[in-house]
Scaffold this motif. Structure first.
Motif, PDB file in Angstrom:
ATOM      1  N   PHE A 128      51.998  36.258  20.261  1.00  0.00           N
ATOM      2  CA  PHE A 128      51.010  35.772  21.224  1.00  0.00           C
ATOM      3  C   PHE A 128      51.182  34.268  21.402  1.00  0.00           C
ATOM      4  CE2 PHE A 128      49.192  39.516  19.183  1.00  0.00           C
ATOM      5  CZ  PHE A 128      48.870  40.288  20.288  1.00  0.00           C
ATOM      6  N   ARG A 129      51.075  33.822  22.637  1.00  0.00           N
ATOM      7  CA  ARG A 129      51.286  32.400  22.920  1.00  0.00           C
ATOM      8  C   ARG A 129      50.029  31.578  22.674  1.00  0.00           C
ATOM      9  NH1 ARG A 129      54.865  29.124  24.981  1.00  0.00           N
ATOM     10  NH2 ARG A 129      54.245  27.253  26.129  1.00  0.00           N
ATOM     11  N   TYR A 130      48.876  32.102  23.100  1.00  0.00           N
ATOM     12  CA  TYR A 130      47.629  31.344  22.995  1.00  0.00           C
ATOM     13  C   TYR A 130      46.589  32.135  22.198  1.00  0.00           C
ATOM     14  CZ  TYR A 130      49.674  28.672  26.850  1.00  0.00           C
ATOM     15  OH  TYR A 130      50.504  27.920  27.629  1.00  0.00           O
ATOM     16  N   ALA A 131      45.618  31.398  21.671  1.00  0.00           N
ATOM     17  CA  ALA A 131      44.540  32.055  20.939  1.00  0.00           C
ATOM     18  C   ALA A 131      43.780  33.032  21.838  1.00  0.00           C
ATOM     19  CB  ALA A 131      43.580  31.009  20.370  1.00  0.00           C
ATOM     20  N   LYS A 132      43.670  32.698  23.141  1.00  0.00           N
ATOM     21  CA  LYS A 132      42.952  33.603  24.042  1.00  0.00           C
ATOM     22  C   LYS A 132      43.656  34.963  24.131  1.00  0.00           C
ATOM     23  CE  LYS A 132      45.225  32.201  28.363  1.00  0.00           C
ATOM     24  NZ  LYS A 132      45.041  31.700  29.736  1.00  0.00           N
ATOM     25  N   ASP A 133      45.006  34.960  24.022  1.00  0.00           N
ATOM     26  CA  ASP A 133      45.742  36.227  24.051  1.00  0.00           C
ATOM     27  C   ASP A 133      45.430  37.062  22.810  1.00  0.00           C
ATOM     28  OD1 ASP A 133      46.996  35.360  26.412  1.00  0.00           O
ATOM     29  OD2 ASP A 133      48.527  34.301  25.249  1.00  0.00           O
TER      30      ASP A 133
END
Length: 641
Positions: A128-133
């Motif tokens: 996952f690239r971002y925490a939101k993902d």
């Protein structure tokens, strides 16, 4: 319980609460020491704890294991950190699965810092690239099982200093399922409160938890503030700089500075504080005491049950437990964690395979041989062992082989009886006084909902020499109010219990509820405890070399003495058990089993290094309600009773 629910409850009650962060230590001994510290800090009353996650999951197995232990053994509501850094999707899935199985219902989803060997953060292939993902994936996969927290940055973060962009990212994380926000550490309240206003202006109503870093030393304080680039108010530097080389004074002054900061936060309506403990207790405790947030005798922690409940997923509703594991909660949880069912929210079927081999449950003695010898000395006779027990009763020892914690204040009313009994050679393993209707808010005996009343039968678990077992059991048989179980290492069970069913020894009566009976005595679990009891005694003996008289005297007790539990079933009688031992004194307490020879500073048995024990002739005589003469060769001396 979800953290957001706890926060909402404290908001409704307008009550300040707090939580702790811990990180996985690098060594096995460090982990065990941290467990002990977490256990002690449980008594400060945190709403929850969280446990960090190393970059790439380097300590992922340990993090998952610590979450499991904190939830199930120590009854601490636990939030598990989970980061995207160097984490493939399969690793994320495995970690979430372990958290789910352990009963954990809270995750702090983070992007994470880059590994030390990398200058910039990069997404892992298939990760996952971002925490939101990560937040979205957890929510889509597990629905509402997990409460999901995310990070907030009131003063920017390492690779992004644009405050507006960080607020946009925070809004995105909330929009895909985040339910609470935990901030980086800070020391300037004005900057933090200004940031909170900007968060709310973005339409984010999610609870915000401020990250508080207590001050341990001046050097650590400056290093961490520099690393996070947080602003330090000039007045703090002025207060700490002149005393920077005095760690004690720094902690004292730092306590006041951090506490004043927390007072301002609470006054502004921020009612929950999250302490970055750095796995240390003192500085955090000092701040909490300054804030008057730690429980005291007037406002004790509210206990739902008289023992600490497990928060494992399949036993959150467990409300009954055998009294034998009162002082070894950890081993009880470990032995029973794989029970297949918990019917009616009770403690399950004692005939479960969970009562099999002990090694699988890690129920042995804690500590190294050297540590245990330092703790309990080198006994060479019964009196030496009696002295160990008396020191424990007097609060001068923190543990015994069968008790992992110091003696409870609950024993205060029977302390003199316990100390006297141990001095006479009858070793008390577990006990509770009779209680006739104490308020559920009582600081020592109280538990359960408010406005209730709790009761206890007098209970005593005692280790008895074979020379007196017949006499003690005969006296018990004469009193219709007393029931008992007695067993030796070989499993020779004696009892006057009317059946195999449970005998409640603690219960509570509360408004609008059925009577709750949380602590019981019964046959099958007593026999399971018997195996553990004698195993722990043998572990103690094994701390000493095979030729040591200390090993010989402890093994002799384990091989020949009886473990007896006694219940006085009239809870209105405060001292109905101890008179059973009136006039009894174990003889020859100061006589060593053999003479001791000292060679090169080491004690050995003089003339007999064999492991064969003296015969106990007639010690297992049948008890039929009348006294029987028992002739025994105990400690090499012929005795009669």
């Amino acid at each position: 319980m979800h953290i957001s629910q706890k926060l909402e409850q404290s908001r409704r009650e307008h009550r300040a609460t707090f939580s702790f962060e811990f990180f996985p230590p690098k060594t096995a001994q460090g982990v065990q020491n941290l467990y002990d510290r977490m256990d002690r800090m449980h008594d400060f009353g945190p709403s929850f704890i969280d446990i960090t996650w190393g970059a790439g999951g380097r300590l992922s197995h340990l993090t998952c294991e610590m979450v499991k232990v904190a939830q199930s053994v120590y009854g601490l509501e636990t939030c598990m950190h989970l980061t995207c850094t160097d984490m493939e999707k399969s690793k994320i899935d495995e970690a979430l699965k372990e958290a789910y199985k352990s009963g954990c219902t809270n995750i702090l989803a983070l992007r994470g810092d880059p590994p030390r060997e990398k200058e910039k953060w990069e997404a892992t292939a298939g990760g996952f690239r971002y925490a939101k993902d990560l937040v979205k994936y957890i929510r889509d996969t597990y629905g509402n099982h997990f409460d999901i927290g995310v990070a907030g940055y009131s003063e920017g973060c390492e690779d992004q200093e644009d405050p507006e962009l960080l607020l946009d990212h925070l809004k995105e994380k909330v929009d895909v399922g985040a339910t609470f926000i935990v901030t980086q550490m800070f020391y300037d309240v004005d900057i933090f409160l200004d940031w909170v206003e900007k968060v709310r202006a973005k339409g984010i109503t999610t609870p915000i938890i401020p990250g508080i870093m207590p001050i341990h030393t001046y050097a650590a304080f400056m290093r961490r503030a520099t690393w996070t680039k947080c602003h330090i108010p000039p007045a703090w530097i002025e207060a700490l700089e002149p005393i920077k080389n005095d760690d004690v004074e720094v902690r004292e002054v730092g306590k006041g500075l951090v506490a004043e900061m927390c007072h301002r936060l609470i006054g502004a309506g921020i009612l929950h504080l999250h302490f970055y403990t750095m796995n240390l207790a003192q500085a955090t405790r000092m701040v909490l005491e300054e804030l008057e947030l730690t429980p005291d005798m007037e406002t004790p922690l509210e206990k739902p049950l008289p023992w600490r409940p497990s928060l494992a997923l399949n036993r959150r509703e467990e409300n009954v437990r055998p009294i034998f594991w009162r002082n070894r909660n950890r081993s009880y949880i470990a032995r029973t964690q794989d029970w297949d069912e918990f019917p009616n929210g009770r403690w399950g079927d004692a005939r479960s395979p969970a009562f099999g081999e002990l090694d699988a449950y890690g129920v042995g003695l804690k500590g190294t041989n050297e540590q245990n010898i330092k703790l309990w000395g080198r006994p060479i006779c019964i009196k030496d062992i009696a002295d160990v027990f008396v020191r424990y009763m007097n609060g001068k020892l923190d543990s015994l082989p069968w008790s992992e914690a110091p003696i409870s204040k609950e024993a205060d009313t029977i302390h003199d009886d316990l100390a006297d009994l141990n001095q006479r050679g009858f070793f008390t393993i577990n006990s509770q006084p009779a209680v006739d209707g104490a308020k559920s808010s009582h600081p020592v005996y109280g538990w359960g909902p408010r406005n209730g009343y709790v009761y206890q039968k007098a209970y005593l678990e005692v280790f008895i020499s074979p020379e007196y077992i017949a006499e003690v059991l005969t006296r018990i048989e004469r009193d219709p109010d007393i029931t008992y179980y007695a067993v030796n290492k070989a499993g020779d069970l004696k009892t006057n219990a009317p059946g195999d069913g449970p005998n409640a020894v603690t219960w509570g009566v509360f408004p609008g509820k059925e009577i709750v009976q949380p602590t019981i005595v019964e046959t099958v679990s007593f026999l399971a405890w018997k195996d553990e009891f004698f195993r722990l005694g043998q572990d103690w003996a094994n701390c000493y070399p095979s030729s040591s008289p200390s090993r010989y005297v402890i093994e002799d007790l384990m091989d020949t003495w009886y473990l007896v539990n006694i219940v006085h079933n009239d809870f209105r009688v405060p001292h109905g058990i101890f008179p059973l031992f009136n006039g009894l004194q174990v003889e020859y307490m100061e006589k060593p089993l053999h003479s001791v020879e000292v060679i090169n500073g080491n004690e050995t048995l003089n003339g007999d290094h064999s492991t064969e024990k003296p015969a106990i002739n007639g010690a297992a005589a049948h008890i039929n309600g009348t006294a029987h003469a028992i002739t025994s060769s105990v400690h090499g001396v012929e005795l009669k009773s």
